[in-house]
Write an enzyme that holds these catalytic residues in place. Sequence first.
Site, PDB file in Angstrom:
ATOM      1  N   ARG A   1       0.828  -1.208   0.000  1.00 55.94           N
ATOM      2  CA  ARG A   1       0.000   0.000   0.000  1.00 55.94           C
ATOM      3  C   ARG A   1       0.863   1.259   0.000  1.00 55.94           C
ATOM      4  NH1 ARG A   1       2.539   2.148   3.096  1.00 55.94           N
ATOM      5  NH2 ARG A   1       2.720   1.933   5.331  1.00 55.94           N
TER       6      ARG A   1
ATOM      7  N   GLU B   1       0.021  11.261   7.589  1.00 56.33           N
ATOM      8  CA  GLU B   1       1.246  10.592   8.054  1.00 56.33           C
ATOM      9  C   GLU B   1       1.453  10.853   9.546  1.00 56.33           C
ATOM     10  OE1 GLU B   1       2.595   7.894   6.497  1.00 56.33           O
ATOM     11  OE2 GLU B   1       2.695   9.258   4.787  1.00 56.33           O
ATOM     12  N   HIS B   2       1.777   9.796  10.282  1.00 56.88           N
ATOM     13  CA  HIS B   2       1.984   9.861  11.733  1.00 56.88           C
ATOM     14  C   HIS B   2       0.703  10.300  12.458  1.00 56.88           C
ATOM     15  CE1 HIS B   2       6.255   8.874  11.905  1.00 56.88           C
ATOM     16  NE2 HIS B   2       6.372   9.532  10.780  1.00 56.88           N
TER      17      HIS B   2
ATOM     18  N   ASP C   1      -1.907   7.855  12.594  1.00 54.20           N
ATOM     19  CA  ASP C   1      -2.601   6.612  12.989  1.00 54.20           C
ATOM     20  C   ASP C   1      -2.502   6.342  14.495  1.00 54.20           C
ATOM     21  OD1 ASP C   1       0.101   6.002  12.716  1.00 54.20           O
ATOM     22  OD2 ASP C   1      -0.230   4.030  11.805  1.00 54.20           O
TER      23      ASP C   1
ATOM     24  N   GLY D   1      10.998  -2.891   3.361  1.00 51.78           N
ATOM     25  CA  GLY D   1      11.457  -1.688   4.040  1.00 51.78           C
ATOM     26  C   GLY D   1      11.397  -0.437   3.182  1.00 51.78           C
TER      27      GLY D   1
ATOM     28  N   SER E   1       4.918  -1.431   2.859  1.00 54.08           N
ATOM     29  CA  SER E   1       4.327  -2.410   3.751  1.00 54.08           C
ATOM     30  C   SER E   1       4.359  -3.847   3.248  1.00 54.08           C
ATOM     31  CB  SER E   1       2.899  -2.003   4.106  1.00 54.08           C
ATOM     32  OG  SER E   1       2.591  -2.632   5.318  1.00 54.08           O
ATOM     33  N   SER E   2       5.556  -4.321   3.006  1.00 54.24           N
ATOM     34  CA  SER E   2       5.714  -5.736   2.674  1.00 54.24           C
ATOM     35  C   SER E   2       5.365  -6.599   3.878  1.00 54.24           C
ATOM     36  CB  SER E   2       7.144  -6.021   2.220  1.00 54.24           C
ATOM     37  OG  SER E   2       8.058  -5.863   3.280  1.00 54.24           O
TER      38      SER E   2
ATOM     39  N   ASP F   1      -1.855  -0.442   7.680  1.00 55.08           N
ATOM     40  CA  ASP F   1      -1.306  -1.333   6.655  1.00 55.08           C
ATOM     41  C   ASP F   1      -2.166  -2.575   6.475  1.00 55.08           C
ATOM     42  OD1 ASP F   1       0.601   0.574   6.871  1.00 55.08           O
ATOM     43  OD2 ASP F   1       2.158  -0.724   7.691  1.00 55.08           O
TER      44      ASP F   1
ATOM     45  N   TYR G   1      10.900   7.133  15.902  1.00 57.72           N
ATOM     46  CA  TYR G   1       9.469   6.800  15.888  1.00 57.72           C
ATOM     47  C   TYR G   1       8.940   6.728  17.316  1.00 57.72           C
ATOM     48  CZ  TYR G   1       5.257   3.973  14.861  1.00 57.72           C
ATOM     49  OH  TYR G   1       3.974   3.491  14.767  1.00 57.72           O
TER      50      TYR G   1
END
Length: 384
Positions: free
Chosen positions: A31, A37-38, A40, A125, A129-130, A175, A225
């Site tokens: 996705r 962003e940031h 969630d 990475g 979102s693998s 994700d 993070y």
Amino acid sequence: MSLESMAERTAELFARCFGHAPRWIVAAPGRVNVIGEHTDYNDGFVLPMAIERYTVIAGDRNDSREVTLHSVTTGETATFNVREPLTRGEPSWSNYVRGVVAGFQQRPIKVPGFDAVIASTVPFGGGLSSSAALEVATATLLEAITGEKLEPIEKALLCQKAEHEFAGVPCGIMDQFTSILARENHALLLDCRSRTTIPVAMTDPSITVLMINTNVRHKLADGEYAKRRSQCQTAASALKVPFLRDASAKALKAGRSKMEPIAFRRARHVISENERTREAAWAIQAADWATVGRLMYASHDSLRDDYEVSCQELDVMVDLAKPIRGVFGARMTGGGFGGCTINLVAVEAVGEFTQTIRNGYAQATGKKSGVFICSAADGAERVQ
Ligand code: ADP
Ligand code: MG
């Protein structure tokens, strides 16, 4: 590579590894986050879409209690036993699968031994979102193997829990929700508090979404993070709300003196980003690309200056994109400190855009970039 040919190749590899054709083939997409962003982990809003990059698993049950997984991507084979309790183990990527198997067992759903071959076109990475694609593909395979279908939200939460507990990554829900609930030609406005989703049609054929990979990932990402999360919590406490989702720009202004300048700036990003995300959903619906683009640039500026999660390479990409004719907007996407930018470009400008970015980025950084087009894809499915 199309999903069909990926499925075919993975099935062939399965046959080579295990001596017979697989009974099931499943696929789950990666996705991109268009904006939000940031937000969630602040209980806010995100606006992702699934992309036509997949993790495909070909699998079949076997007559033992053993699981044998072969990842084409890493070239490694993992084995573990499904007798409870399941634990973390080696190789490390097998933990995403172990975690999902454990989630099924906790339902409790009995999981038999199975064999599987995993292939993927989602880069590791790269912010696509693998990890969620691997979890969701695993859960989709286990639904087929056990005959127990999960509710989409339950399935997403099970996959998220696998990532928390088996991979040790305290991720939000975006994700996994996207990889499961996404729809072709739609982005998904996701309210991370109520976990409700609104599909946002993205069908204008004159617009292209382009991802550019900076091909860098700076090491400080994980520690930073955790710091951002705690700074947000500090700001929310100072404003006497449970999460920054509950604070308005006005309340933040009034509460400015109650917090350190750094917490104020972090909060200003989150609060304004939540507003931009909802506004962008409306603008996409209305095919008002100028507004969407403006919001994307504003999001990038806020992530760079207030949230401080950008990096030189990401800033170079956005600065290169801005003056190109036919570009509506650009921003970093994903956690930051490297990874990709997302760009909204008029179809007829794509050629010039790609050339200019490739050359400009190489000149400015000495590094190669990877450009690819994304169309909004469907969520996870059983291919066979
Ligand atoms: P992202 O989700 O942004 O791609 P993460 O660090 O969250 O990055 O997840 C990447 C990890 O997921 C990889 O290091 C690997 O352990 C695992 N993974 C994803 N896809 C596969 C795959 N096809 N085969 C094996 N491991 C995979
Ligand atoms: Mg991940």
